[in-house]
Scaffold this motif. Structure first.
Motif: not given
Ligand SMILES: Cc1cc2nc3c(=O)[nH]c(=O)nc-3n(C[C@H](O)[C@H](O)[C@H](O)COP(=O)(O)OP(=O)(O)OC[C@H]3O[C@@H](n4cnc5c(N)ncnc54)[C@H](O)[C@@H]3O)c2cc1C
Length: 539
Positions: A485-489, A527-532, A520-525
């Motif tokens: 969901l974070m990567t594709h949606e 995963t650089p490209e997902a953090a933007v 999810m917050a930890q994963r965002r931080h």
């Protein structure tokens, strides 16, 4: 801030990631346009996740003589069903009849009847309901959905939850749709065809220079501002359409939007069959009671004027009492506020057609192109989830007067991601999924198929047992699914996941939701490209 002159010129810049913005983005990219879309929150975070979730013709609109809208929506139900049999499915609606049912007094039909049949005194006679259902069956070229039936409720399963005074009912067809998933799947498909989808990105201004729009955006998470250049603007801001016209694009337009709040309540499952009820009230309004998320019942909706789009709509205690009082006239079981487990509320952005009541305001859509600023902007007013694809086609006709399109209409019959299987193939897909992944419970497998269709197996990958799916967040939500969901949606927070990508919020306690949000917050931080914001890994 990046200077607009440094950026390439996009054909279409769409403001708003509700169903109308995402539907237009998909259609436009498929016709060869370069498209950017900015949504200030999550996709479908406003009206498009707060609907009654029906692909329907709108039986009650017949009383307002809205034949064009009803016909278009009826035809559209089956077109949409075929393109997304995972997130949409047929439903039967039971309309209990009682001789005291009344019209809203200012519908064209009630005015006509009070002129020619004053003895009815505002009652809605059985023959008129039957006539309406006959039109409903035949206006829209129905092929898949079964037609109307008359029911004897005495001793019948559908009669069991109802009070004994209801002995007769009509049963007709409409369809369910997972509204917020519909939005996300349109956005995904648009992106797969080349659109740039930016979430948490607010349009703060748009000005035209030499016939080109300069659009300034602000990222609502990082505060970063950016500028884009575009040949044409689409204002699909839903409840904010007027705000965008006046304070972002600063047009001198007199077009108006009427904001009408609609609220729903959710209770534990009230009855044991899979049909919905269509209840008529003494005030002439109608509401639905619908089986919801396996273990719940959804009841709604209301119609209340809502002044300010930025005031978060909530189901007020009065609205809750109104809905409870309404269903208590029908069900044997008398409900109180204690039975309400969740409520939600949304604002209909209706075109202001000068109608006297919120209920009477048209649900049809109106598209207006303005060129007075020196570059074209298309403003979208009104519309239904049901007519989003047709609205997008109408929008493309208007856009085609300003930009050149590489092809004509194309979206009818083209499946959304995961929807490439037959309309009656859902059961088979669930069985196949369970045989490939035997650790899935019935609830889990059905939930995955109804969310992801043929992509459910892709998400589960090579998993041989539940632990292969990583961390278990509860209620069958796993790390692998949240990662997808974070990567594709476009999901960024727990709220995006448990209230819009699915409805597991109904089942997850607060501490599990918090644990999911932290993860999810930890994963965002990490995963650089997902953090933007809005920039995701390409599929
Ligand atoms: C209670 C209720 C029940 C309904 N039931 C049904 C139903 O059963 N069937 C049906 O067919 N229809 C139904 N509808 C109608 C349907 O939900 C709406 O017509 C539809 O969702 C409107 O979509 P939209 O894209 O225009 O607006 P929205 O979904 O509100 O999207 C507009 C988006 O624009 C974004 N935005 C605004 N300003 C900016 C900005 N400056 N920058 C960036 N983004 C911005 C907002 O954040 C928002 O996400 C219902 C509506 C309500 C309220």
């Amino acid at each position: 801030m990046e200077h607009p002159a440094d950026t390439e010129i996009t054909d279409l810049f769409i403001i708003g990631g509700g169903i109308n913005g995402c539907g237009i983005a998909r259609d436009a990219t498929g016709r060869g346009l370069s498209v950017a879309l900015a949504e200030m929150n999550d996709l479908a975070s406003a009206t498009s996740s707060a609907s009654t979730k029906l692909f329907h013709g709108g039986l009650r609109y017949l009383e307002y003589f809205e034949f064009r809208l009803v016909r278009e929506a009826l035809i559209e139900r089956e077109t949409l069903l075929k393109a997304m049999p995972h997130i949409s499915w047929p439903m039967r609606f039971v309309l209990p009849y009682h001789k005291d049912m009344r019209f809203e007094s200012d519908t064209p039909t009630s005015k006509l009847l009070s002129l020619f049949m004053p003895w009815l005194k505002g009652r809605r006679p059985a023959w008129l309901i039957r006539l309406g259902l006959f039109m409903y069956d035949h206006l829209g070229g129905r092929k898949i959905l079964p037609g109307t039936a008359t029911l004897d409720l005495t001793g019948a399963t559908v009669g069991a939850p109802l009070q004994d005074r209801f002995t007769k009912a009509y049963e007709y067809s409409d369809c369910w749709v997972e509204d917020s998933r519909l939005v996300v799947l349109n956005a995904r498909d648009a992106e797969a065809r080349g659109a740039r989808i930016m979430t948490r990105t607010q349009v703060v201004s748009a000005t035209s220079e030499d016939g080109i729009w300069c659009v300034e955006t602000r990222n609502n998470e990082s505060g970063e501002t950016k500028a884009f250049r575009a040949r044409m603007l689409v204002n699909a801001g839903g409840p904010w359409v007027g705000d965008i016209i006046q304070s972002k694009v600063r047009l001198n337009s007199r077009e108006g939007v009427r904001l009408v709040r609609g609220s729903h309540i959710v209770t534990r499952k009230l009855y044991d069959h899979d049909k919905c009820y269509f209840f008529q009230g003494a005030d002439g309004r109608i509401i639905f009671a619908i089986p919801y998320e396996t273990d719940f019942t959804l009841i709604g909706t209301t119609d209340s004027e809502h002044g300010n789009p930025s005031k978060k709509p909530v189901c007020t205690p009065d609205e809750q009492d109104y809905l409870l009082g309404f269903v208590n006239q029908y069900f044997k079981q008398q409900l109180t506020r204690d039975d309400v487990v969740w409520t939600y509320s949304g604002v209909r952005p209706l075109y202001d057609d000068g109608a006297s009541s919120a209920t009477a305001a048209t649900r049809d859509y109106t598209l207006k192109v303005e060129t007075s600023a020196g570059a074209p902007v298309l403003n979208i007013f009104g519309g239904k989830i049901t007519t989003y694809r047709r609205l997008a086609e109408s929008a493309m006709e208007k856009i085609g007067e300003h930009l050149s399109l590489s092809k004509g209409k194309w979206t009818a019959g083209v499946p959304l991601p995961g929807g490439n299987f037959p309309v009656d193939g859902g059961g088979r897909l669930v069985a196949d999924l369970q045989s490939r992944f035997p650790f899935l419970s019935d609830f889990w497998a059905r939930r995955l198929v109804r969310a992801y269709g043929t992509e459910a197996a892709v998400i589960l990958g090579d998993a041989e047992q539940a632990v292969d799916l990583g961390r278990d967040f509860g209620a069958t939500l796993t790390e692998v699914e949240v990662g997808w969901l974070m990567t594709h949606e476009y999901a960024r927070t727990a709220e995006d996941v448990i209230w819009r990508r699915n409805k597991l919020g109904l089942r997850l306690p607060a501490e599990q939701t918090q644990a999911l949000d932290d993860w999810m917050a930890q994963r965002r931080h990490s995963t650089p490209e997902a953090a933007v914001c809005g920039i995701r890994r390409r599929t």
